[in-house]
Design a protein around this motif. Structure first.
Motif, PDB file in Angstrom:
ATOM      1  N   HIS A   1       0.842  -1.199   0.000  1.00 47.89           N
ATOM      2  CA  HIS A   1       0.000   0.000   0.000  1.00 47.89           C
ATOM      3  C   HIS A   1       0.878   1.250   0.000  1.00 47.89           C
ATOM      4  O   HIS A   1       1.952   1.268   0.614  1.00 47.89           O
ATOM      5  CB  HIS A   1      -0.889  -0.022   1.242  1.00 47.89           C
ATOM      6  CG  HIS A   1      -1.985   0.991   1.238  1.00 47.89           C
ATOM      7  ND1 HIS A   1      -1.766   2.335   1.495  1.00 47.89           N
ATOM      8  CD2 HIS A   1      -3.319   0.861   1.018  1.00 47.89           C
ATOM      9  CE1 HIS A   1      -2.915   2.977   1.428  1.00 47.89           C
ATOM     10  NE2 HIS A   1      -3.877   2.106   1.130  1.00 47.89           N
ATOM     11  N   PRO A   2       0.466   2.331  -0.677  1.00 49.48           N
ATOM     12  CA  PRO A   2       1.269   3.568  -0.696  1.00 49.48           C
ATOM     13  C   PRO A   2       1.597   4.101   0.690  1.00 49.48           C
ATOM     14  O   PRO A   2       2.657   4.723   0.881  1.00 49.48           O
ATOM     15  CB  PRO A   2       0.380   4.549  -1.467  1.00 49.48           C
ATOM     16  CG  PRO A   2      -0.463   3.690  -2.341  1.00 49.48           C
ATOM     17  CD  PRO A   2      -0.716   2.436  -1.560  1.00 49.48           C
ATOM     18  N   ASP A   3       0.726   3.868   1.675  1.00 46.95           N
ATOM     19  CA  ASP A   3       0.966   4.371   3.031  1.00 46.95           C
ATOM     20  C   ASP A   3       1.897   3.471   3.832  1.00 46.95           C
ATOM     21  O   ASP A   3       2.246   3.792   4.972  1.00 46.95           O
ATOM     22  CB  ASP A   3      -0.350   4.487   3.803  1.00 46.95           C
ATOM     23  CG  ASP A   3      -1.293   5.521   3.222  1.00 46.95           C
ATOM     24  OD1 ASP A   3      -0.880   6.275   2.320  1.00 46.95           O
ATOM     25  OD2 ASP A   3      -2.457   5.561   3.660  1.00 46.95           O
ATOM     26  N   LEU A   4       2.294   2.361   3.244  1.00 46.55           N
ATOM     27  CA  LEU A   4       3.047   1.337   3.963  1.00 46.55           C
ATOM     28  C   LEU A   4       4.316   0.906   3.237  1.00 46.55           C
ATOM     29  O   LEU A   4       5.220   0.321   3.841  1.00 46.55           O
ATOM     30  CB  LEU A   4       2.120   0.129   4.152  1.00 46.55           C
ATOM     31  CG  LEU A   4       2.542  -1.050   4.984  1.00 46.55           C
ATOM     32  CD1 LEU A   4       2.768  -0.645   6.440  1.00 46.55           C
ATOM     33  CD2 LEU A   4       1.471  -2.139   4.911  1.00 46.55           C
TER      34      LEU A   4
ATOM     35  N   SER B   1      -7.098  -8.638   2.592  1.00 46.02           N
ATOM     36  CA  SER B   1      -6.964  -7.308   3.191  1.00 46.02           C
ATOM     37  C   SER B   1      -6.680  -7.355   4.685  1.00 46.02           C
ATOM     38  O   SER B   1      -6.289  -6.341   5.274  1.00 46.02           O
ATOM     39  CB  SER B   1      -8.176  -6.397   2.938  1.00 46.02           C
ATOM     40  OG  SER B   1      -9.173  -6.536   3.928  1.00 46.02           O
ATOM     41  N   HIS B   2      -6.849  -8.509   5.321  1.00 49.74           N
ATOM     42  CA  HIS B   2      -6.618  -8.569   6.763  1.00 49.74           C
ATOM     43  C   HIS B   2      -5.170  -8.277   7.115  1.00 49.74           C
ATOM     44  O   HIS B   2      -4.876  -7.440   7.974  1.00 49.74           O
ATOM     45  CB  HIS B   2      -7.031  -9.929   7.311  1.00 49.74           C
ATOM     46  CG  HIS B   2      -7.010  -9.980   8.808  1.00 49.74           C
ATOM     47  ND1 HIS B   2      -5.889 -10.290   9.526  1.00 49.74           N
ATOM     48  CD2 HIS B   2      -7.984  -9.739   9.725  1.00 49.74           C
ATOM     49  CE1 HIS B   2      -6.155 -10.249  10.824  1.00 49.74           C
ATOM     50  NE2 HIS B   2      -7.425  -9.908  10.971  1.00 49.74           N
ATOM     51  N   GLY B   3      -4.248  -8.977   6.465  1.00 50.13           N
ATOM     52  CA  GLY B   3      -2.833  -8.769   6.759  1.00 50.13           C
ATOM     53  C   GLY B   3      -2.387  -7.346   6.481  1.00 50.13           C
ATOM     54  O   GLY B   3      -1.623  -6.751   7.254  1.00 50.13           O
TER      55      GLY B   3
ATOM     56  N   ALA C   1      -0.824  -4.676   9.175  1.00 56.28           N
ATOM     57  CA  ALA C   1       0.461  -4.005   8.937  1.00 56.28           C
ATOM     58  C   ALA C   1       0.321  -2.493   9.024  1.00 56.28           C
ATOM     59  O   ALA C   1       1.190  -1.806   9.574  1.00 56.28           O
ATOM     60  CB  ALA C   1       1.005  -4.415   7.571  1.00 56.28           C
ATOM     61  N   GLY C   2      -0.782  -1.966   8.488  1.00 60.85           N
ATOM     62  CA  GLY C   2      -0.997  -0.524   8.539  1.00 60.85           C
ATOM     63  C   GLY C   2      -1.158  -0.013   9.955  1.00 60.85           C
ATOM     64  O   GLY C   2      -0.700   1.084  10.293  1.00 60.85           O
ATOM     65  N   LEU C   3      -1.802  -0.791  10.807  1.00 62.30           N
ATOM     66  CA  LEU C   3      -1.969  -0.376  12.200  1.00 62.30           C
ATOM     67  C   LEU C   3      -0.631  -0.318  12.923  1.00 62.30           C
ATOM     68  O   LEU C   3      -0.427   0.498  13.819  1.00 62.30           O
ATOM     69  CB  LEU C   3      -2.918  -1.333  12.920  1.00 62.30           C
ATOM     70  CG  LEU C   3      -4.381  -1.252  12.483  1.00 62.30           C
ATOM     71  CD1 LEU C   3      -5.188  -2.365  13.129  1.00 62.30           C
ATOM     72  CD2 LEU C   3      -4.975   0.111  12.824  1.00 62.30           C
ATOM     73  N   VAL C   4       0.289  -1.176  12.516  1.00 64.72           N
ATOM     74  CA  VAL C   4       1.612  -1.168  13.133  1.00 64.72           C
ATOM     75  C   VAL C   4       2.492  -0.073  12.539  1.00 64.72           C
ATOM     76  O   VAL C   4       3.066   0.741  13.275  1.00 64.72           O
ATOM     77  CB  VAL C   4       2.309  -2.531  12.964  1.00 64.72           C
ATOM     78  CG1 VAL C   4       3.753  -2.462  13.490  1.00 64.72           C
ATOM     79  CG2 VAL C   4       1.548  -3.633  13.668  1.00 64.72           C
ATOM     80  N   ALA C   5       2.594  -0.020  11.211  1.00 65.32           N
ATOM     81  CA  ALA C   5       3.695   0.745  10.614  1.00 65.32           C
ATOM     82  C   ALA C   5       3.343   1.628   9.426  1.00 65.32           C
ATOM     83  O   ALA C   5       4.236   2.067   8.709  1.00 65.32           O
ATOM     84  CB  ALA C   5       4.800  -0.223  10.194  1.00 65.32           C
TER      85      ALA C   5
ATOM     86  N   ARG D   1       7.928   4.132  11.845  1.00 67.29           N
ATOM     87  CA  ARG D   1       9.276   3.940  11.305  1.00 67.29           C
ATOM     88  C   ARG D   1       9.798   2.534  11.576  1.00 67.29           C
ATOM     89  O   ARG D   1      10.971   2.260  11.356  1.00 67.29           O
ATOM     90  CB  ARG D   1      10.228   4.988  11.873  1.00 67.29           C
ATOM     91  CG  ARG D   1       9.916   6.393  11.376  1.00 67.29           C
ATOM     92  CD  ARG D   1      10.981   7.395  11.753  1.00 67.29           C
ATOM     93  NE  ARG D   1      10.643   8.722  11.260  1.00 67.29           N
ATOM     94  CZ  ARG D   1      11.364   9.822  11.506  1.00 67.29           C
ATOM     95  NH1 ARG D   1      12.461   9.724  12.249  1.00 67.29           N
ATOM     96  NH2 ARG D   1      10.989  10.989  11.025  1.00 67.29           N
ATOM     97  N   SER D   2       8.939   1.672  12.031  1.00 68.94           N
ATOM     98  CA  SER D   2       9.325   0.267  12.164  1.00 68.94           C
ATOM     99  C   SER D   2       9.221  -0.402  10.801  1.00 68.94           C
ATOM    100  O   SER D   2       8.629   0.141   9.871  1.00 68.94           O
ATOM    101  CB  SER D   2       8.420  -0.446  13.170  1.00 68.94           C
ATOM    102  OG  SER D   2       7.075  -0.467  12.715  1.00 68.94           O
ATOM    103  N   LYS D   3       9.814  -1.571  10.680  1.00 70.95           N
ATOM    104  CA  LYS D   3       9.746  -2.352   9.449  1.00 70.95           C
ATOM    105  C   LYS D   3       8.843  -3.562   9.649  1.00 70.95           C
ATOM    106  O   LYS D   3       8.817  -4.158  10.730  1.00 70.95           O
ATOM    107  CB  LYS D   3      11.143  -2.819   9.017  1.00 70.95           C
ATOM    108  CG  LYS D   3      12.133  -1.691   8.769  1.00 70.95           C
ATOM    109  CD  LYS D   3      11.718  -0.805   7.615  1.00 70.95           C
ATOM    110  CE  LYS D   3      12.774   0.258   7.329  1.00 70.95           C
ATOM    111  NZ  LYS D   3      12.340   1.182   6.251  1.00 70.95           N
ATOM    112  N   ILE D   4       8.113  -3.907   8.593  1.00 72.98           N
ATOM    113  CA  ILE D   4       7.186  -5.041   8.644  1.00 72.98           C
ATOM    114  C   ILE D   4       7.747  -6.208   7.841  1.00 72.98           C
ATOM    115  O   ILE D   4       8.140  -6.053   6.683  1.00 72.98           O
ATOM    116  CB  ILE D   4       5.810  -4.642   8.072  1.00 72.98           C
ATOM    117  CG1 ILE D   4       5.142  -3.582   8.945  1.00 72.98           C
ATOM    118  CG2 ILE D   4       4.918  -5.869   7.948  1.00 72.98           C
ATOM    119  CD1 ILE D   4       4.802  -4.033  10.345  1.00 72.98           C
TER     120      ILE D   4
END
Length: 370
Positions: free
Chosen positions: A55-58, A82-84, A88-92, A108-111
């Motif tokens: 995703h562009p935000d991720l 879309s769940h994963g 991921a978006g909620l984290v980073a 700024r964490s990495k997924i």
């Protein structure tokens, strides 16, 4: 089973401008204040799930991962569910400039994406185990599991190895009505079991209760990233788990030498007490407080009344008062079954820290819930 109940997806054009405003959990948790202290730099959060789309935000925070089951892109960076991507978006998620796009708890964490759960299908405990083993081999600092389900010897061993490897494991408690109690692996000794609250900070109806619950976080109307550059809203302990995983990344970034067991202790010791005084089955030790987790003076495990082996109903001690979380905004939480829960395990003496939070010694029977 995934621990999220997706409600709807927003079109890309509809979501870009409004999504940050809709992320009520950021204001509730005072994320902007927390981000002035830590943004998760230098940490890796592994997410075994349905894969994670770029995703562009991720995209800037998404590493190359792995597909445990057939049908992915080979590197975990494909999601048909879309769940994963939402977890991921909620984290980073890093968004795109001021108030544009989604923002994660640790931007700024990495997924590390791990595709181990098929879309709209039941998860395999051994696939989750393999994903955890991969996360260990790649040096993950946190493993976020937003699912509940059955267990096998391999999965139990993988969790134990993650704990012994100084990794914070976070897992979803489970969602009603599919789950009647805290599911696996959140029910495993040593795992941080995450329940949910609503926009008022009260126990979320979707969240299960039980003696294994350690901490709670927003789990209702939680907005995050989705596939095809879109956004999603969901409700469940999956979302709460990803939020707590992001908090663990913030703490690990600010205190890089802090062992995983101490990270878990810091999150529970600074949580805002709710319900009956002390730990209870709905709120655990309380509601996640990002700022207090990063700033409070928390005695280490084994110090004073916070010693391992303290009564299960007692609350960890901190010498600083945790500031109550505020409440405003819109939200949604994701509930997923067995593929999206979280665990934290500690090796050696630290094992007792989490062991004291469990009031039973029986392993849950193997099951897959959805």
């Amino acid at each position: 089973m995934l621990a999220t109940i997706p409600e709807h997806a927003l079109a890309k054009s509809e979501g870009e401008g409004r999504i940050r405003n809709d992320q009520w959990h950021l204001r509730f948790l005072k994320a902007s204040r927390a981000h002035s202290i830590s943004q998760g730099e230098g940490t890796i959060v592994a997410i075994p799930d349905t894969g994670i789309a770029p995703h562009p935000d991720l995209r800037k925070n998404l590493l190359s991962g792995v597909d445990i089951i057939p049908g992915g892109s080979g590197d975990g960076r494909l999601d048909r569910d879309s769940h994963g991507t939402g977890m991921a978006g909620l984290v980073a998620a890093h968004g795109r400039g001021d108030a544009i796009g989604a923002l994660g708890i640790a931007p700024r964490s990495k997924i590390l994406p791990i595709y181990d759960s098929p879309p709209d299908g039941d998860g395999d405990p051994d696939a989750l185990a393999q994903g955890i083993e991969y996360a260990i081999s790649r040096g993950a600092d946190v493993i976020s599991i937003s699912s509940v389900g059955g267990t096998t010897r391999r999965l139990a061993n993988a969790i134990g190895t993650a704990v012994a490897s100084d990794i914070v494991v976070v897992a979803a408690a489970g969602n009603r009505p599919e789950d009647s109690g805290v599911g696996y692996p959140a029910s495993e000794r040593g795992v941080i079991a995450v329940g949910g609250v609503d926009r008022q900070g009260k126990h979320a109806a979707v969240s299960v209760s039980g003696p294994e619950v350690d901490v709670v976080a927003p789990a209702v109307d939680i907005y995050s990233t989705s596939i095809d550059g879109k956004y999603r809203k969901g409700t469940g302990t999956s979302d709460a788990t990803a939020i707590v995983a992001g908090a663990a990344a913030l703490v690990r970034s600010k205190y890089p030498d802090l062992p995983a067991a101490e990270v878990a202790h810091r999150l529970t010791a600074t949580a805002v007490d709710k319900g009956p005084p002390g730990r209870d089955d709905e709120y655990g030790y309380g509601v996640l407080d990002l700022v207090a987790a990063l700033t409070a003076d928390v005695p280490p495990v084994g110090f004073g009344s916070a010693t391992a082996g303290a009564p299960a109903g007692s609350r960890p001690v901190t010498t600083a008062v945790a500031e109550p979380a505020g409440d405003d905004g819109d939200g949604g939480a994701t509930a997923r079954g067995w593929a999206t829960l979280g665990v934290i395990v500690a090796a050696g003496g630290a094992w007792a820290l989490v062991a004291r939070r469990r009031r039973h010694g029986d392993d849950p029977p193997p099951r897959i819930s959805r």
